[in-house]
Enzyme design. Structure first.
Site, PDB file in Angstrom:
ATOM      1  N   LYS A   1     -31.436 -93.874 -43.574  1.00 28.24           N
ATOM      2  CA  LYS A   1     -30.730 -94.084 -44.844  1.00 28.24           C
ATOM      3  C   LYS A   1     -31.690 -93.897 -46.020  1.00 28.24           C
ATOM      4  O   LYS A   1     -31.332 -93.326 -47.046  1.00 28.24           O
ATOM      5  CB  LYS A   1     -30.089 -95.478 -44.865  1.00 28.24           C
ATOM      6  CG  LYS A   1     -28.898 -95.583 -43.921  1.00 28.24           C
ATOM      7  CD  LYS A   1     -28.448 -97.006 -43.658  1.00 28.24           C
ATOM      8  CE  LYS A   1     -27.342 -97.002 -42.585  1.00 28.24           C
ATOM      9  NZ  LYS A   1     -26.983 -98.365 -42.141  1.00 28.24           N
TER      10      LYS A   1
ATOM     11  N   GLN B   1     -28.235-104.376 -43.497  1.00 26.34           N
ATOM     12  CA  GLN B   1     -28.161-103.697 -42.194  1.00 26.34           C
ATOM     13  C   GLN B   1     -27.689-104.691 -41.130  1.00 26.34           C
ATOM     14  O   GLN B   1     -28.299-105.743 -40.941  1.00 26.34           O
ATOM     15  CB  GLN B   1     -29.546-103.127 -41.839  1.00 26.34           C
ATOM     16  CG  GLN B   1     -29.596-102.389 -40.514  1.00 26.34           C
ATOM     17  CD  GLN B   1     -28.780-101.083 -40.538  1.00 26.34           C
ATOM     18  OE1 GLN B   1     -28.793-100.346 -41.498  1.00 26.34           O
ATOM     19  NE2 GLN B   1     -28.068-100.842 -39.450  1.00 26.34           N
TER      20      GLN B   1
ATOM     21  N   ASP C   1     -21.226-100.779 -48.519  1.00 24.10           N
ATOM     22  CA  ASP C   1     -20.730-100.761 -47.145  1.00 24.10           C
ATOM     23  C   ASP C   1     -19.259-101.192 -47.084  1.00 24.10           C
ATOM     24  O   ASP C   1     -18.632-101.123 -46.027  1.00 24.10           O
ATOM     25  CB  ASP C   1     -21.577-101.710 -46.287  1.00 24.10           C
ATOM     26  CG  ASP C   1     -22.158-101.017 -45.062  1.00 24.10           C
ATOM     27  OD1 ASP C   1     -21.929 -99.801 -44.899  1.00 24.10           O
ATOM     28  OD2 ASP C   1     -22.821-101.689 -44.266  1.00 24.10           O
TER      29      ASP C   1
END
Lengths: 285, 285
Positions: free
Chosen positions: A55, A99, A122
Site C-alpha cells: 500500500k 491494517q 477502508d
C-alpha cells in the site's frame, strides 16, 4: 481450455493508478497539496507487513504522501486510539487505514468508532457502513468497490441481473450485496449454511466467490455464459489459488477474474481512489 | 377459502407486551426506576400523530414513562438537534424515537447521527446500522425485528431456508435481509428493477413483501406451502390492505400474516422491547 474473457484486474488497476497519478499531479501543480495516506499496523504479522508495504509503494507511486505507522504488538487499545486521534487531527493526512486483523487484545471496533469517517478510506466505520445501508454516498469498502469498478470498466451490465454473492463477511459479502442492490441488481447471499448452494449460484448472471475456500466453485455451480468474480486468496502447496476452480470454470463462464491479478490489485487501486476522494472532499477539487 | 395458518401479530404483540409489563413492574418494585421513552414529532402530519399517540399509549400500558415532544413544522434542523441533545443527556430517558418522515427542510440523517446510539430504539443511527453490518449486537430496527420475532414465536425455522425479501428500503428490506443472513437463512433481495420477480419469489420458503404496492403478490408468486409475511400498509377505497393478495395467497401458503393485525402491532411491540433493552443496558437488570 479457457473460453472466458479474462477480467484483468492487474491491468485495470494499473490504468486507474495512472489516471489518479495524473489528477494528483495536476492538483499539486495548482495547490502544492498532495493527498496523504496513513496506514497503521499493530504488531509484526508477516503477511500484514507485506500488505502495508504494498500500500505504501502504491500510494507513493501515484504521488501521495504515504505514512506507515507501526505500533508494537503489545500496544493497548488506548495507545492505538491516541495514534488515530492524532491522525484525525492532522490536516496533511486525508486517509487513515487500520491494517486488519489487529492483535486479539485490541478492540478493532472501538478504534473504528473513533476514526474520522471523512478519513475512513477502508469504509469500515459505523458511519460509512450506516451510509451504505441508507443508500447514501460515502466511502465504501475497497474490495467490494474494486469488484463493481472492474465490472463497470468491462461494461458488464448490473441492472436487472441476478447476482449471487458467496460469503457474508463484513469486509466483502455484506457490503457488496448492498452495493449490487444500489446498482439495481437482484442479489442473493449464500454461505456455509446454504444447502446445495450450487442450485442457487447456477441461476446467476454474476457469481462472486468470497469465502476463502480453495476451488470451492466448480463448473456445475455456474450457468453457461455467466460472469465469475473470484475474491479468494488461498495459500496452497501449489501456490496461491482462488475460491474458483479456474481452468474448469473458465471453460463455462463468459468472463472470469484470475487469482492472482484479479480483485487483489483492484482493492489497492480503490484504496488510492478513496484517498483521492477523501482528499478532494477536504481540500476541494 | 384460506388454508394457511394465520401468524397472528396482534395476539403475539399482546403477549410480548404482557411479558414486558411484568418485567417492568418487577424491576420497578426493586429499584423504583422505570424505562423512559421519548417520541419526537416534528410538524402535525395526521398519520404521524396517530402513530405517535399509539406508541405513547402502548408504552404507558406496559408501565414505561412516556414523553411526547411535538415541535412545530417550521422548526430548523438545529432546533430539533437541541431537543435530541437534551434527551441524550436526560437520565430518565432510555429510548428516543424520531418519528419519520420529518418535514422536507429537516435533515433526518444529521439528526440520527447525533442521537445517542444507546438510546436509538428505532435502530437507525449509523452506529447501530454499522453494528448490524458487522454482525454485532445492537439495537435493531423495529419492523424487521418484529418479523423475525413473529417467525420465532411460531417456531418457523430460518436456518438454511430460502428467504426472498421484496423491497430494499432502509427501514425494512435492507436490514431485514442482513438479519435473515445472521440467522443462517439464504436471502435474496428483489425490487422494482427485478425482471419477473415471481420466478424468484416462487423458489422461496419464506417471502416477505415490503414495497407498499397493494395486492402485488399473487398466488403465482408463491411456492405451495411457503410462509408469507406482509409488511405493506396501503390505503385503498376498500380500506387498508397489504402488499399480498390475502385471500388467494392464503389458499397457497402454509402460513401468512394478515393486514392489519400482522406486522404492524409487532413493530410497536419491538419498540417497547428495544426500550426495555436500552433501559437494562443503562441501569442494569
Amino acid at each position: 481450455m479457457a473460453t472466458a474473457q479474462l477480467l484483468d484486474g492487474k491491468r485495470t488497476a494499473q490504468i486507474i493508478r495512472e489516471e489518479l497519478a495524473k489528477k494528483i499531479e495536476e492538483h499539486y501543480e495548482r495547490t502544492m497539496l498532495r493527498p496523504g495516506l496513513a496506514v497503521v499496523l499493530v504488531g509484526d504479522d508477516p503477511a500484514s507487513k507485506i500488505y502495508v508495504r504494498n500500500k505504501h509503494r502504491a500510494s507513493t507511486q501515484v504521488g501521495m504522501d504515504s505514512r506507515q505507522i507501526i505500533l508494537p504488538a503489545h500496544s493497548t487499545t488506548s495507545q492505538v486510539l491516541e495514534t488515530i486521534e492524532m491522525l484525525n487531527q492532522d490536516p496533511s493526512i486525508h486517509g487513515i487505514l487500520l491494517q486488519l486483523p489487529v492483535p486479539r487484545h485490541i478492540d478493532a471496533q472501538v478504534i473504528l468508532r473513533h476514526l474520522d469517517p471523512r478519513k475512513d478510506v477502508d469504509g469500515l466505520t459505523p458511519t460509512n457502513m450506516g451510509r451504505l445501508m441508507a443508500g447514501q454516498s460515502g466511502l465504501r469498502p475497497c474490495t467490494p468497490l474494486g469488484i463493481i469498478e472492474l465490472l463497470d470498466r468491462y461494461h458488464v451490465p448490473l441492472e436487472g441481473q441476478r447476482v449471487v454473492v458467496i460469503g457474508r463477511s463484513q469486509l466483502v459479502g455484506r457490503p457488496l450485496a448492498l452495493m449490487f442492490v444500489e446498482r439495481n441488481a437482484t442479489v442473493t447471499i449464500v454461505h456455509s449454511k446454504t444447502p446445495n448452494a450450487w442450485d442457487i449460484t447456477r441461476e446467476a448472471d454474476i457469481v462472486v466467490a468470497a469465502v476463502g475456500h480453495a476451488h470451492l466453485v466448480q463448473p456445475n455451480w455456474i450457468k453457461p455464459g455467466a460472469t465469475v468474480i473470484d475474491v479468494g486468496i488461498n495459500r496452497t502447496e501449489s501456490g496461491i489459488v482462488g475460491d474458483v476452480d479456474f481452468d474448469s470454470v473458465a471453460a463455462m463462464a463468459s468472463r472470469i477474474t484470475p487469482v492472482p491479478g484479479g480483485i487483489g490489485p483492484m482493492t489497492i487501486a480503490m484504496l488510492l481512489s478513496n484517498t483521492w476522494q477523501a482528499f478532494q472532499e477536504t481540500v476541494g477539487s
